[in-house]
Design an enzyme around this catalytic site. Structure first.
Site, mmCIF file in Angstrom:
data_model
loop_
_atom_site.group_PDB
_atom_site.id
_atom_site.type_symbol
_atom_site.label_atom_id
_atom_site.label_comp_id
_atom_site.label_asym_id
_atom_site.label_seq_id
_atom_site.Cartn_x
_atom_site.Cartn_y
_atom_site.Cartn_z
ATOM 1 N N SER A 190 2.028 -7.866 -0.544
ATOM 2 C CA SER A 190 2.849 -8.734 0.312
ATOM 3 C C SER A 190 2.236 -10.119 0.516
ATOM 4 O O SER A 190 2.897 -11.018 1.021
ATOM 5 C CB SER A 190 3.161 -8.059 1.641
ATOM 6 N N THR A 205 0.811 -1.224 0.000
ATOM 7 C CA THR A 205 0.000 0.000 0.000
ATOM 8 C C THR A 205 0.842 1.271 0.000
ATOM 9 O O THR A 205 0.483 2.259 -0.639
ATOM 10 C CB THR A 205 -0.889 -0.004 1.273
ATOM 11 N N GLN A 226 0.228 -20.266 21.004
ATOM 12 C CA GLN A 226 -0.748 -19.461 20.262
ATOM 13 C C GLN A 226 -0.950 -18.095 20.921
ATOM 14 O O GLN A 226 -1.522 -17.194 20.319
ATOM 15 C CB GLN A 226 -2.105 -20.185 20.245
HETATM 16 N N1 ASP Z 1 -2.261 -5.785 1.216
HETATM 17 C C1 ASP Z 1 -1.195 -4.854 1.440
HETATM 18 C C2 ASP Z 1 0.110 -5.654 1.444
HETATM 19 O O1 ASP Z 1 0.443 -6.243 2.456
HETATM 20 C C3 ASP Z 1 -1.402 -4.132 2.720
HETATM 21 C C4 ASP Z 1 -0.300 -3.174 3.069
HETATM 22 O O2 ASP Z 1 0.527 -2.809 2.269
HETATM 23 O O3 ASP Z 1 -0.267 -2.751 4.225
HETATM 24 O O4 ASP Z 1 0.804 -5.683 0.453
#
Ligand code: ASP
Length: 343
Positions: free
Chosen positions: A60, A15, A279
């Protein structure tokens, strides 16, 4: 005159690197070549920043061990010429990635700081600017002409954590990460305050090694009340399986049913390494504290102590890749290699 630190900013995706196309409303990847136009504040930092982006930035969720190696190869290539590294990844798997990088560099002498954001860099209310500016500031912080940080850190929402101690715990709030078993190693308030006594210190006399062999023939087996013999048996019999992160209850407790213990024993006898990780997000495994873990202790299962699941996954892949001899595996796993667990 002291030299101006040279920082390498590596953008892998996520993001943080997005901007809103105000015509269509959609998020699109931002060209890091224009970083200084988007965040002119960066010019005020006392360092030089060079940027490198993955050719195809990834969410990610698509991160994997080949990308870990790609990140490491970039760091290795620039290691002697740069004073610090900032790695931008999506936050979703950032704890896994940054934990893995922490194991893959032995005797790290320069900062590697991971960061990202919950809102894109081009969003009006973004947390990206603060995260990025302070991560760069941390990576370029020096004392007595040496870097302050000589470990892999994760900076998010005013806190710098030891990366291999973190977990993502929130998909909504800006404070997305926690590190329940190790305090933040720096905090950004009016001043950037480092907790010097908590920082990881490499052995200055040892050479830095970049380890790129990872073995991902592993599995996370999370226990839940009612888990069936069929499920446990199927998982422990996955062809080629080398390591199991067994997510147990509380302080490392597990069912005492004969079928369960026998399946674990069979797997261990086959040479599969099983590590007991709690956990619970806080505290850790204390084998033998309850009757329900004495049986696991008797099987000579590895204690993950207070390691996170993310870090246990990374450590297992790393140690299997390094081909550690079976007689030493438990001993080494239970030791802190990069500050990832409390001994
Ligand atoms: N879905 C995004 C990622 O992990 C969320 C982020 O960048 O925080 O690539």
């Amino acid at each position: 005159m002291t030299k101006i630190p040279d920082i390498l900013l590596i953008y892998t995706g996520g993001t943080i690197g997005m901007v809103k196309d105000y015509d269509s409303g959609a998020l699109k990847a931002f060209d890091f070549e224009y970083l200084f136009d988007k965040i002119p504040e960066l010019k005020q930092l006392h360092c030089n920043v060079e940027t490198i982006s993955f050719e195809e930035p990834i969410d990610s969720s698509n991160m994997n061990t080949s990308y870990y190696i790609q990140i490491l190869e970039i760091i290795e290539k620039y290691y002697n010429n740069k004073d610090g590294f900032v790695v931008l990844t999506g936050s979703d798997t950032m704890s896994y990635t940054s934990s893995a990088i922490s194991f893959m560099v032995e005797n790290l002498t320069k900062p590697i700081i991971f960061t990202g954001s919950q809102l894109p860099i081009g969003d009006l209310r973004t947390d990206a600017k603060e995260n990025l500016i302070t991560a760069i500031q941390i990576a370029s912080s020096r004392q007595n002409d040496r870097p302050v940080i000589t470990e892999v850190g994760l900076y998010f929402e005013y806190k710098l954590y030891r990366a291999n101690r973190t977990s993502k715990i929130n998909a909504e709030q800006f404070e997305a990460f926690t590190s329940s078993n190790y305090p933040p190693i720096a905090e950004s308030g009016v001043h950037l305050k480092f907790e010097h006594h908590l920082l990881f210190r490499p052995d200055k006399n040892k050479k830095t090694f970049f380890r790129k062999k990872l073995n991902n023939n592993i599995v996370i087996l999370k226990l839940f009340p009612g888990i069936t013999k069929e499920v446990v048996k199927a998982i422990l019999n996955i062809p080629g399986l080398r390591g199991v992160i067994l997510e147990t209850y509380g302080s490392g407790n597990a069912p005492t049913s004969t079928w369960f213990l026998l399946l674990l024993k069979k797997a261990i006898d086959k040479g599969i390494y099983i590590v007991d990780v709690s956990q619970c997000v806080g505290g850790g495994v204390l084998l033998g504290q309850y009757d329900t873990s004495i049986k696991l202790q008797a099987l000579n299962i590895i204690s993950g102590k207070d390691i996170t699941v993310e870090s246990a996954v990374a450590k297992m892949m790393y140690m299997l890749g390094e081909n550690i001899a079976s007689e030493n595996f438990k001993l080494i796993f239970e030791k802190s290699l990069r500050g990832e667990l409390s001994e």
